[in-house]
Design a protein around this motif. Structure first.
Motif, PDB file in Angstrom:
ATOM      1  N   HIS A  10       0.847  -1.200   0.000  1.00 27.07           N
ATOM      2  CA  HIS A  10       0.000   0.000   0.000  1.00 27.07           C
ATOM      3  C   HIS A  10       0.882   1.250   0.000  1.00 27.07           C
ATOM      4  O   HIS A  10       2.024   1.222   0.448  1.00 27.07           O
ATOM      5  N   ALA A  11       0.305   2.355  -0.484  1.00 28.66           N
ATOM      6  CA  ALA A  11       1.128   3.543  -0.753  1.00 28.66           C
ATOM      7  C   ALA A  11       1.418   4.381   0.489  1.00 28.66           C
ATOM      8  O   ALA A  11       2.374   5.142   0.515  1.00 28.66           O
ATOM      9  N   ARG A  12       0.561   4.298   1.491  1.00 26.10           N
ATOM     10  CA  ARG A  12       0.724   5.075   2.719  1.00 26.10           C
ATOM     11  C   ARG A  12       0.685   6.585   2.440  1.00 26.10           C
ATOM     12  O   ARG A  12       1.285   7.378   3.152  1.00 26.10           O
ATOM     13  N   ILE A  13      -0.035   6.968   1.406  1.00 23.24           N
ATOM     14  CA  ILE A  13      -0.045   8.381   1.014  1.00 23.24           C
ATOM     15  C   ILE A  13      -1.281   9.140   1.483  1.00 23.24           C
ATOM     16  O   ILE A  13      -1.372  10.356   1.300  1.00 23.24           O
ATOM     17  N   SER A  14      -2.273   8.415   2.057  1.00 23.44           N
ATOM     18  CA  SER A  14      -3.578   9.048   2.300  1.00 23.44           C
ATOM     19  C   SER A  14      -3.476  10.316   3.149  1.00 23.44           C
ATOM     20  O   SER A  14      -4.136  11.312   2.842  1.00 23.44           O
ATOM     21  N   PHE A  33      -5.406   0.801  -8.424  1.00 23.69           N
ATOM     22  CA  PHE A  33      -5.004   1.995  -7.693  1.00 23.69           C
ATOM     23  C   PHE A  33      -5.841   3.215  -8.106  1.00 23.69           C
ATOM     24  O   PHE A  33      -6.359   3.953  -7.254  1.00 23.69           O
ATOM     25  N   GLN A  55      -9.264   3.419  -6.636  1.00 20.68           N
ATOM     26  CA  GLN A  55      -9.369   3.921  -5.256  1.00 20.68           C
ATOM     27  C   GLN A  55      -9.425   5.450  -5.251  1.00 20.68           C
ATOM     28  O   GLN A  55     -10.145   6.039  -4.461  1.00 20.68           O
ATOM     29  N   HIS A 110      -6.537  -0.740   4.016  1.00 18.20           N
ATOM     30  CA  HIS A 110      -7.978  -0.794   3.814  1.00 18.20           C
ATOM     31  C   HIS A 110      -8.624  -2.094   4.297  1.00 18.20           C
ATOM     32  O   HIS A 110      -9.681  -2.079   4.938  1.00 18.20           O
ATOM     33  N   ASN A 115     -17.123   5.763   4.745  1.00 14.29           N
ATOM     34  CA  ASN A 115     -16.474   4.448   4.799  1.00 14.29           C
ATOM     35  C   ASN A 115     -16.938   3.659   6.024  1.00 14.29           C
ATOM     36  O   ASN A 115     -17.189   2.458   5.928  1.00 14.29           O
ATOM     37  N   VAL A 168     -14.186  11.579   4.456  1.00 10.81           N
ATOM     38  CA  VAL A 168     -13.798  10.263   3.927  1.00 10.81           C
ATOM     39  C   VAL A 168     -14.044   9.165   4.951  1.00 10.81           C
ATOM     40  O   VAL A 168     -14.468   8.066   4.614  1.00 10.81           O
ATOM     41  N   GLU A 169     -13.836   9.491   6.227  1.00 11.01           N
ATOM     42  CA  GLU A 169     -14.015   8.464   7.276  1.00 11.01           C
ATOM     43  C   GLU A 169     -15.468   8.058   7.428  1.00 11.01           C
ATOM     44  O   GLU A 169     -15.788   6.868   7.531  1.00 11.01           O
ATOM     45  N   ASP A 193      -4.835   9.756   8.641  1.00 16.69           N
ATOM     46  CA  ASP A 193      -5.472  10.291   7.430  1.00 16.69           C
ATOM     47  C   ASP A 193      -6.937  10.650   7.641  1.00 16.69           C
ATOM     48  O   ASP A 193      -7.649  10.952   6.683  1.00 16.69           O
ATOM     49  N   ALA A 194      -7.421  10.580   8.902  1.00 16.68           N
ATOM     50  CA  ALA A 194      -8.870  10.648   9.112  1.00 16.68           C
ATOM     51  C   ALA A 194      -9.433  12.067   9.053  1.00 16.68           C
ATOM     52  O   ALA A 194      -9.027  12.937   9.825  1.00 16.68           O
ATOM     53  N   TYR A 225      -1.947   4.093  11.420  1.00 23.17           N
ATOM     54  CA  TYR A 225      -2.180   3.574  10.066  1.00 23.17           C
ATOM     55  C   TYR A 225      -2.636   2.111  10.111  1.00 23.17           C
ATOM     56  O   TYR A 225      -2.109   1.303  10.896  1.00 23.17           O
ATOM     57  N   ASN A 250      -4.601  13.870   1.789  1.00 23.55           N
ATOM     58  CA  ASN A 250      -5.771  14.535   2.373  1.00 23.55           C
ATOM     59  C   ASN A 250      -5.461  15.923   2.909  1.00 23.55           C
ATOM     60  O   ASN A 250      -6.358  16.749   3.039  1.00 23.55           O
TER      61      ASN A 250
HETATM   62  P1  FAD Z   1      -3.723   2.556  -0.640  1.00 23.78           P
HETATM   63  O1  FAD Z   1      -4.311   1.236  -0.351  1.00 23.78           O
HETATM   64  O2  FAD Z   1      -2.363   2.591  -1.172  1.00 23.78           O
HETATM   65  O3  FAD Z   1      -4.734   3.316  -1.639  1.00 23.78           O
HETATM   66  C1  FAD Z   1      -4.362   4.507  -2.315  1.00 23.78           C
HETATM   67  C2  FAD Z   1      -5.284   5.648  -2.018  1.00 23.78           C
HETATM   68  O4  FAD Z   1      -6.606   5.376  -2.441  1.00 23.78           O
HETATM   69  C3  FAD Z   1      -5.408   5.992  -0.547  1.00 23.78           C
HETATM   70  O5  FAD Z   1      -4.321   6.764  -0.104  1.00 23.78           O
HETATM   71  C4  FAD Z   1      -6.716   6.755  -0.510  1.00 23.78           C
HETATM   72  O6  FAD Z   1      -6.516   8.109  -0.815  1.00 23.78           O
HETATM   73  C5  FAD Z   1      -7.524   6.103  -1.631  1.00 23.78           C
HETATM   74  N1  FAD Z   1      -8.499   5.168  -1.073  1.00 23.78           N
HETATM   75  C6  FAD Z   1      -8.382   3.824  -0.996  1.00 23.78           C
HETATM   76  N2  FAD Z   1      -9.515   3.283  -0.503  1.00 23.78           N
HETATM   77  C7  FAD Z   1     -10.344   4.320  -0.242  1.00 23.78           C
HETATM   78  C8  FAD Z   1     -11.667   4.413   0.291  1.00 23.78           C
HETATM   79  N3  FAD Z   1     -12.368   3.342   0.644  1.00 23.78           N
HETATM   80  N4  FAD Z   1     -12.183   5.639   0.447  1.00 23.78           N
HETATM   81  C9  FAD Z   1     -11.505   6.744   0.092  1.00 23.78           C
HETATM   82  N5  FAD Z   1     -10.260   6.706  -0.421  1.00 23.78           N
HETATM   83  C10 FAD Z   1      -9.702   5.513  -0.593  1.00 23.78           C
HETATM   84  N6  FAD Z   1      -9.190   6.846   4.058  1.00 23.78           N
HETATM   85  C11 FAD Z   1      -8.802   8.079   4.403  1.00 23.78           C
HETATM   86  O7  FAD Z   1      -8.068   8.719   3.653  1.00 23.78           O
HETATM   87  N7  FAD Z   1      -9.222   8.649   5.567  1.00 23.78           N
HETATM   88  C12 FAD Z   1     -10.034   7.997   6.429  1.00 23.78           C
HETATM   89  O8  FAD Z   1     -10.401   8.541   7.465  1.00 23.78           O
HETATM   90  C13 FAD Z   1     -10.455   6.683   6.099  1.00 23.78           C
HETATM   91  N8  FAD Z   1     -11.251   5.978   6.934  1.00 23.78           N
HETATM   92  C14 FAD Z   1     -11.630   4.708   6.592  1.00 23.78           C
HETATM   93  C15 FAD Z   1     -12.464   4.011   7.464  1.00 23.78           C
HETATM   94  C16 FAD Z   1     -12.871   2.739   7.145  1.00 23.78           C
HETATM   95  C17 FAD Z   1     -13.790   1.998   8.072  1.00 23.78           C
HETATM   96  C18 FAD Z   1     -12.448   2.142   5.941  1.00 23.78           C
HETATM   97  C19 FAD Z   1     -12.903   0.768   5.577  1.00 23.78           C
HETATM   98  C20 FAD Z   1     -11.627   2.826   5.075  1.00 23.78           C
HETATM   99  C21 FAD Z   1     -11.210   4.124   5.383  1.00 23.78           C
HETATM  100  N9  FAD Z   1     -10.371   4.852   4.520  1.00 23.78           N
HETATM  101  C22 FAD Z   1      -9.995   6.124   4.872  1.00 23.78           C
HETATM  102  C23 FAD Z   1      -9.992   4.316   3.205  1.00 23.78           C
HETATM  103  C24 FAD Z   1      -8.672   3.530   3.162  1.00 23.78           C
HETATM  104  O9  FAD Z   1      -8.674   2.528   4.148  1.00 23.78           O
HETATM  105  C25 FAD Z   1      -7.467   4.429   3.318  1.00 23.78           C
HETATM  106  O10 FAD Z   1      -7.552   5.490   2.405  1.00 23.78           O
HETATM  107  C26 FAD Z   1      -6.176   3.672   3.046  1.00 23.78           C
HETATM  108  O11 FAD Z   1      -6.076   2.576   3.914  1.00 23.78           O
HETATM  109  C27 FAD Z   1      -4.989   4.607   3.190  1.00 23.78           C
HETATM  110  O12 FAD Z   1      -3.789   3.923   3.054  1.00 23.78           O
HETATM  111  P2  FAD Z   1      -2.880   4.018   1.736  1.00 23.78           P
HETATM  112  O13 FAD Z   1      -2.583   5.433   1.417  1.00 23.78           O
HETATM  113  O14 FAD Z   1      -1.739   3.095   1.958  1.00 23.78           O
HETATM  114  O15 FAD Z   1      -3.891   3.463   0.665  1.00 23.78           O
END
Ligand code: FAD
Ligand code: DLZ
Ligand code: SF4
Length: 508
Positions: A261-265, A299, A302, A362, A402, A398-399, A393-394, A359, A269
């Protein structure tokens, strides 16, 4: 003169409100305030991120010629709220207008709209689909589905599209290729770490002193706080993570918080990264043959699918959305969500890394901590507050959709067509946690049986009136109905006893 407000999640140079101002004549206000830091008990790592990134952004704006009034948390006269700071600085500077960009959260936007301030609002153009465009799309439809929205976004942006208007590879979706468990010998790439500079170190000390009452600590903060660092984090993912992102998108593994995963959220945000540029990079990486299509599509889905879709739903349905409770849940959130102290290995790993790193990826959020809250019937407001508090990232836009929509089905299926309920078998298939767990994933009713198993059937039985007509659950209800009555009773009893333990404040 006019005053431009820049909030802690609006750290983008091309913010529409900034573009409307003149650095030679106007000024910018940024303020660290108790109100924003305490409306939920944010993870201290998130507060460090926001304050440090705000301080770095203020410095960068000054270097670009802006006059920035920056209020530190401990500054004399700090009123403790964004509205209070705007009143104070508008008067002090004699500003005729305050230019600002739409907020991420309804709560703050409403407080600002209610205040007697000369506000001039600008759209948040950092999103690809405006609130208004989403509203038009939504009102034209009887039923909202992410997949339809996503296809429209693909056509509109041209991402992963062929010149004849068809989707790259002849399909919109490669999810069939994207559900692989992690092979035993494979590990995720090393994580990119960023050293703390003096600004971050000062913020770490401040947050350690002022927010020690919040869950989680500040140790090991290594996240990007500037645009340049966020770009390095992104490049690291492009080089080492993206190619396998699709294949292992749903996988979980012991001691592997990030996998592919990218860890960029969090950086995205708060404005340190730009969604269109990220998608263009991914599209290019696929066109140049550096990553497979299932990774690039997974990707981009998402980002231009889920991320924009949940934001649209949030603004379409707030404020009523936050109060929905379709399944009529009333159970308190178990204490172990705040400590990680549970014998359920998958939960302990997901919660443990959440409290340590702010962190979880998903599938951990959806299918472990979320799935448990759904099966256990936790009251939506409590689990929503937990997700808003514990992740770096919350933000509510977006939170909330979801958690309340996708995880808890508390909106009755407005966001997603079915609840993502699953037994321990799903977690066993997608992870190696069950091998390290003291519960038995192959048992349902016995004392040491995996709690997810009986709770799964208990959930389906107790919500039969709301769920059994859902065609996507027809198969599971058929297998429930095919269960011998004695077995069904035993499963129900085991579920009852697990829930009774939760009600008595015991950990599972
Ligand atoms: P990666 O898995 O690498 O995905 C890339 C990007 O895609 C993420 O950085 C994010 O911007 C976007 N993305 C992926 N899935 C979602 C999704 N379901 N909704 C919106 N964007 C998505 N994401 C948040 O940014 N803030 C939150 O507060 C948040 N709360 C969540 C709560 C729940 C219960 C769930 C199930 C998901 C939530 N997510 C949230 C979505 C997702 O879990 C995270 O964006 C993701 O885990 C961030 O890690 P990453 O950057 O490594 O994501
Ligand atoms: C999350 C956050 C925190 C912890 N602190 C501040 C702050 O002190 N000042 C600020 O401008 N913004 C902060 N933020 C981000 C806001 O909470 C965010 O802008 C709102 O939730 C609206 O999106
Ligand atoms: Fe989680 Fe159940 Fe597996 Fe234990 S046995 S790790 S509780 S799914």
């Amino acid at each position: 003169m006019r005053l431009g407000l820049v909030l802690g999640d609006q750290l983008s140079f091309d913010l529409a409100s900034l573009a409307s101002l003149d650095p030679a004549r106007d000024a910018v206000l940024m303020a660290e305030v108790e109100g924003e830091a305490r409306y939920v008990p944010h993870h201290p790592l998130k507060i460090v991120l926001i304050f440090s990134a705000m301080r770095h952004f203020a410095q960068a704006l000054r270097e670009r010629g802006w006059q920035v009034h920056y209020v530190e948390l401990d500054a004399e006269g700090n009123s403790g709220s964004i509205v209070g700071e705007l009143h104070r600085w508008q008067q002090a500077l004699g500003a005729t207008h305050i230019h600002l960009t739409e907020c991420g959260e309804w709560r703050l936007e409403q407080a600002l709209r209610d205040a007697a301030l000369p506000l001039v609002w600008f759209r948040d153009t950092r999103f690809l689909c405006s609130r208004e465009a989403f509203g038009r799309w939504a009102t034209e439809r009887r039923q909202l589905r992410m997949e339809h929205f996503y296809r429209g976004m693909r056509k509109r942006t041209g991402l992963l599209m062929e010149p004849d208007g068809s989707p790259a590879g002849g399909a919109w979706n490669f999810d069939g290729d994207n559900r692989k468990p992690l092979p035993r010998q494979l590990r995720g790439p090393f994580a990119a770490h960023f050293a703390q500079d003096d600004i971050t170190a000062a913020v770490v000390a401040l947050v350690r002193q002022r927010f020690s009452d919040h869950y989680g600590g500040v140790d090991g903060f290594d996240y990007p706080v500037t645009h340049a660092e966020a770009q390095q984090l992104w490049q690291h993912f492009l080089d080492f993570g993206l190619a396998a992102f699709g294949d292992y998108q749903d996988a979980m593994a012991e001691g592997e918080p990030y996998l592919f995963h990218a860890r960029i959220s969090a950086a995205l945000n708060i404005g340190l990264l730009d969604v269109r540029r990220l998608c263009d990079d991914v599209d290019k990486a696929w066109r140049e043959g550096r990553v497979p299509l299932n990774a690039a599509e997974g990707f981009i889905r998402q980002l231009i699918g889920w991320r924009e879709y949940v934001r649209g739903i949030y603004w379409q349905r707030m404020p009523a959305y936050a109060g929905l409770n379709h399944l009529n849940n009333h159970r308190a959130l178990p204490e172990f969500y705040w400590t990680g102290r549970t014998r359920m290995r998958c939960m302990a790993q997901a919660i443990g890394q959440t409290l340590r790193l702010g962190y979880a990826h998903h599938i951990q959020r959806l299918m472990v901590t979320g799935n448990f809250a759904l099966l256990a019937g936790i009251v939506p407001t409590a689990i929503c507050e937990w997700y808003l508090a514990v992740y770096m990232d919350a933000f509510e836009w977006v939170e909330l959709p979801n958690t309340l929509g996708m995880v808890m089905h508390a909106d009755g299926g407005y966001l997603g067509s079915k609840p993502y309920c699953a037994s321990g078998r799903y977690i066993q298939r997608m992870s190696d946690h069950c091998k390290a767990c003291s519960y038995r994933v192959d048992q349902v009713t016995e004392e040491e049986a995996c709690p997810f198993n009986a709770l799964y059937w208990h959930f389906l039985i107790r919500h039969r009136p709301q769920l059994s007509a859902n065609p996507r659950l027809a198969l599971v209800y058929r297998s429930l109905d095919g269960m011998p009555a004695g077995r069904r009773d035993a499963v129900w009893q085991r579920g009852q006893s697990l829930l009774a333990r939760l009600d008595a404040g015991q950990a599972l």
